[in-house]
Write a protein that holds these residues in place. Structure first.
Motif, PDB file in Angstrom:
ATOM      1  N   THR A   1      31.850  58.484 104.266  1.00 19.90           N
ATOM      2  CA  THR A   1      31.067  59.202 103.269  1.00 19.90           C
ATOM      3  C   THR A   1      29.900  59.893 103.965  1.00 19.90           C
ATOM      4  O   THR A   1      29.256  59.312 104.838  1.00 19.90           O
ATOM      5  CB  THR A   1      30.529  58.214 102.215  1.00 19.90           C
ATOM      6  OG1 THR A   1      31.639  57.500 101.662  1.00 19.90           O
ATOM      7  CG2 THR A   1      29.784  58.926 101.106  1.00 19.90           C
ATOM      8  N   ALA A   2      29.634  61.138 103.550  1.00 23.55           N
ATOM      9  CA  ALA A   2      28.515  61.897 104.096  1.00 23.55           C
ATOM     10  C   ALA A   2      27.381  61.921 103.070  1.00 23.55           C
ATOM     11  O   ALA A   2      27.614  62.119 101.877  1.00 23.55           O
ATOM     12  CB  ALA A   2      28.956  63.308 104.442  1.00 23.55           C
ATOM     13  N   PHE A   3      26.170  61.731 103.539  1.00 20.60           N
ATOM     14  CA  PHE A   3      24.976  61.734 102.701  1.00 20.60           C
ATOM     15  C   PHE A   3      24.073  62.875 103.142  1.00 20.60           C
ATOM     16  O   PHE A   3      23.899  63.107 104.340  1.00 20.60           O
ATOM     17  CB  PHE A   3      24.234  60.398 102.821  1.00 20.60           C
ATOM     18  CG  PHE A   3      25.064  59.228 102.404  1.00 20.60           C
ATOM     19  CD1 PHE A   3      25.067  58.797 101.088  1.00 20.60           C
ATOM     20  CD2 PHE A   3      25.874  58.559 103.330  1.00 20.60           C
ATOM     21  CE1 PHE A   3      25.844  57.719 100.694  1.00 20.60           C
ATOM     22  CE2 PHE A   3      26.656  57.483 102.941  1.00 20.60           C
ATOM     23  CZ  PHE A   3      26.647  57.062 101.623  1.00 20.60           C
ATOM     24  N   LEU A   4      23.489  63.592 102.178  1.00 19.45           N
ATOM     25  CA  LEU A   4      22.661  64.761 102.449  1.00 19.45           C
ATOM     26  C   LEU A   4      21.174  64.430 102.349  1.00 19.45           C
ATOM     27  O   LEU A   4      20.743  63.791 101.385  1.00 19.45           O
ATOM     28  CB  LEU A   4      22.984  65.873 101.447  1.00 19.45           C
ATOM     29  CG  LEU A   4      24.426  66.360 101.425  1.00 19.45           C
ATOM     30  CD1 LEU A   4      24.617  67.378 100.295  1.00 19.45           C
ATOM     31  CD2 LEU A   4      24.823  66.952 102.762  1.00 19.45           C
ATOM     32  N   TYR A   5      20.422  64.898 103.349  1.00 16.50           N
ATOM     33  CA  TYR A   5      18.974  64.714 103.359  1.00 16.50           C
ATOM     34  C   TYR A   5      18.322  66.088 103.515  1.00 16.50           C
ATOM     35  O   TYR A   5      18.276  66.647 104.612  1.00 16.50           O
ATOM     36  CB  TYR A   5      18.558  63.764 104.490  1.00 16.50           C
ATOM     37  CG  TYR A   5      19.098  62.379 104.246  1.00 16.50           C
ATOM     38  CD1 TYR A   5      18.392  61.472 103.469  1.00 16.50           C
ATOM     39  CD2 TYR A   5      20.344  61.994 104.747  1.00 16.50           C
ATOM     40  CE1 TYR A   5      18.904  60.198 103.208  1.00 16.50           C
ATOM     41  CE2 TYR A   5      20.863  60.729 104.490  1.00 16.50           C
ATOM     42  CZ  TYR A   5      20.135  59.845 103.721  1.00 16.50           C
ATOM     43  OH  TYR A   5      20.640  58.600 103.463  1.00 16.50           O
ATOM     44  N   PRO A   6      17.843  66.667 102.395  1.00 16.17           N
ATOM     45  CA  PRO A   6      17.243  67.999 102.433  1.00 16.17           C
ATOM     46  C   PRO A   6      15.892  68.005 103.166  1.00 16.17           C
ATOM     47  O   PRO A   6      15.366  66.941 103.517  1.00 16.17           O
ATOM     48  CB  PRO A   6      17.097  68.361 100.960  1.00 16.17           C
ATOM     49  CG  PRO A   6      17.273  67.121 100.189  1.00 16.17           C
ATOM     50  CD  PRO A   6      17.944  66.113 101.056  1.00 16.17           C
ATOM     51  N   PRO A   7      15.319  69.216 103.374  1.00 15.79           N
ATOM     52  CA  PRO A   7      14.127  69.385 104.212  1.00 15.79           C
ATOM     53  C   PRO A   7      12.946  68.467 103.907  1.00 15.79           C
ATOM     54  O   PRO A   7      12.249  68.035 104.817  1.00 15.79           O
ATOM     55  CB  PRO A   7      13.730  70.847 103.976  1.00 15.79           C
ATOM     56  CG  PRO A   7      14.970  71.517 103.540  1.00 15.79           C
ATOM     57  CD  PRO A   7      15.773  70.482 102.804  1.00 15.79           C
ATOM     58  N   GLU A   8      12.696  68.166 102.652  1.00 13.44           N
ATOM     59  CA  GLU A   8      11.499  67.393 102.312  1.00 13.44           C
ATOM     60  C   GLU A   8      11.670  65.880 102.453  1.00 13.44           C
ATOM     61  O   GLU A   8      10.702  65.135 102.302  1.00 13.44           O
ATOM     62  CB  GLU A   8      11.042  67.734 100.888  1.00 13.44           C
ATOM     63  CG  GLU A   8      11.993  67.292  99.793  1.00 13.44           C
ATOM     64  CD  GLU A   8      13.194  68.217  99.561  1.00 13.44           C
ATOM     65  OE1 GLU A   8      14.050  67.860  98.736  1.00 13.44           O
ATOM     66  OE2 GLU A   8      13.290  69.274 100.193  1.00 13.44           O
ATOM     67  N   THR A   9      12.868  65.403 102.756  1.00 13.22           N
ATOM     68  CA  THR A   9      13.080  63.957 102.882  1.00 13.22           C
ATOM     69  C   THR A   9      12.536  63.437 104.210  1.00 13.22           C
ATOM     70  O   THR A   9      12.415  64.179 105.191  1.00 13.22           O
ATOM     71  CB  THR A   9      14.573  63.605 102.778  1.00 13.22           C
ATOM     72  OG1 THR A   9      15.272  64.250 103.835  1.00 13.22           O
ATOM     73  CG2 THR A   9      15.143  64.009 101.423  1.00 13.22           C
ATOM     74  N   GLU A  10      12.216  62.172 104.229  1.00 13.15           N
ATOM     75  CA  GLU A  10      11.657  61.548 105.431  1.00 13.15           C
ATOM     76  C   GLU A  10      12.607  61.683 106.624  1.00 13.15           C
ATOM     77  O   GLU A  10      12.167  61.946 107.748  1.00 13.15           O
ATOM     78  CB  GLU A  10      11.367  60.072 105.141  1.00 13.15           C
ATOM     79  CG  GLU A  10      10.670  59.361 106.267  1.00 13.15           C
ATOM     80  CD  GLU A  10      10.323  57.920 105.935  1.00 13.15           C
ATOM     81  OE1 GLU A  10      10.260  57.112 106.881  1.00 13.15           O
ATOM     82  OE2 GLU A  10      10.119  57.601 104.746  1.00 13.15           O
TER      83      GLU A  10
END
Length: 188
Positions: A94-103
């Motif tokens: 499974t792939a999880f997305l972390y956009p620009p504002e995430t830690e």
């Protein structure tokens, strides 16, 4: 090598690939499914791997098709081949997305050299590039606003070792916490 050693060495090789630019698994194929249910594959740079959690980190522009595809369907496969070792790794998970504002994305951005950051300053991936005679200003200041991180968590590994006259293959399954829950040798 027994199965436990194969598993440990495989994840050590992935971890090494995240640190060493010339490592055999530095570039892997990330395979996703598009909105028309067609498989899509693209070569990506493996930025880091965590053997305990069975995760891999990949950086991308959030305007890319892979970002959209993962947002719609997080099931993914990572395929790597190291020709020096004659070793193919096929990981499903499974792939999880972390956009620009995430830690996670902020931390990853802070570790990037300036020349890598600059690759995120242009237009959206897949759009027509401006002609060389056109002097276009970057579409976003330093690229940070479109920088995202994909964390792939493996739940299965298909390990395949090419060796003249002695090909070997094994499968491994991982629990949600990354623990090895099953392994077996199978026919190549």
């Amino acid at each position: 090598m027994n199965l436990a050693e194969i598993d440990a060495e495989t994840w050590h090789a992935l971890e090494r690939a995240g640190k060493e630019a010339l490592s055999g698994f530095r570039y892997v194929n990330l395979c996703t499914v598009d909105v028309n249910n067609r498989p899509q594959a693209r070569l990506v740079v493996l930025r880091s791997a965590d053997p305990k959690r069975r995760t891999m980190e990949i950086h991308t522009d959030i305007r890319s098709q892979k970002w959209t595809e993962i947002g719609n369907n997080p099931s993914a496969t990572v395929l790597g081949f190291d020709p020096e070792q004659g070793l193919q790794l096929r990981l499903q998970g499974t792939a999880f997305l972390y956009p620009p504002e995430t830690e996670i994305a902020v931390d990853a951005w802070s570790r990037l050299p300036s020349w890598t950051r600059a690759t995120y300053t242009g237009g959206p991936p897949g759009n027509t590039a401006p002609s060389s005679s056109t002097s276009a200003e970057p579409e976003n200041d330093d690229g940070r606003a479109v920088f995202g991180v994909i964390v792939f968590r493996a739940n299965a590994l298909d390990w395949f070792k090419l060796a003249r006259g002695d090909n070997r293959r094994a499968t491994f399954r991982y629990g949600p916490d990354g623990a090895l829950v099953d392994s077996r040798s199978i026919n190549p």
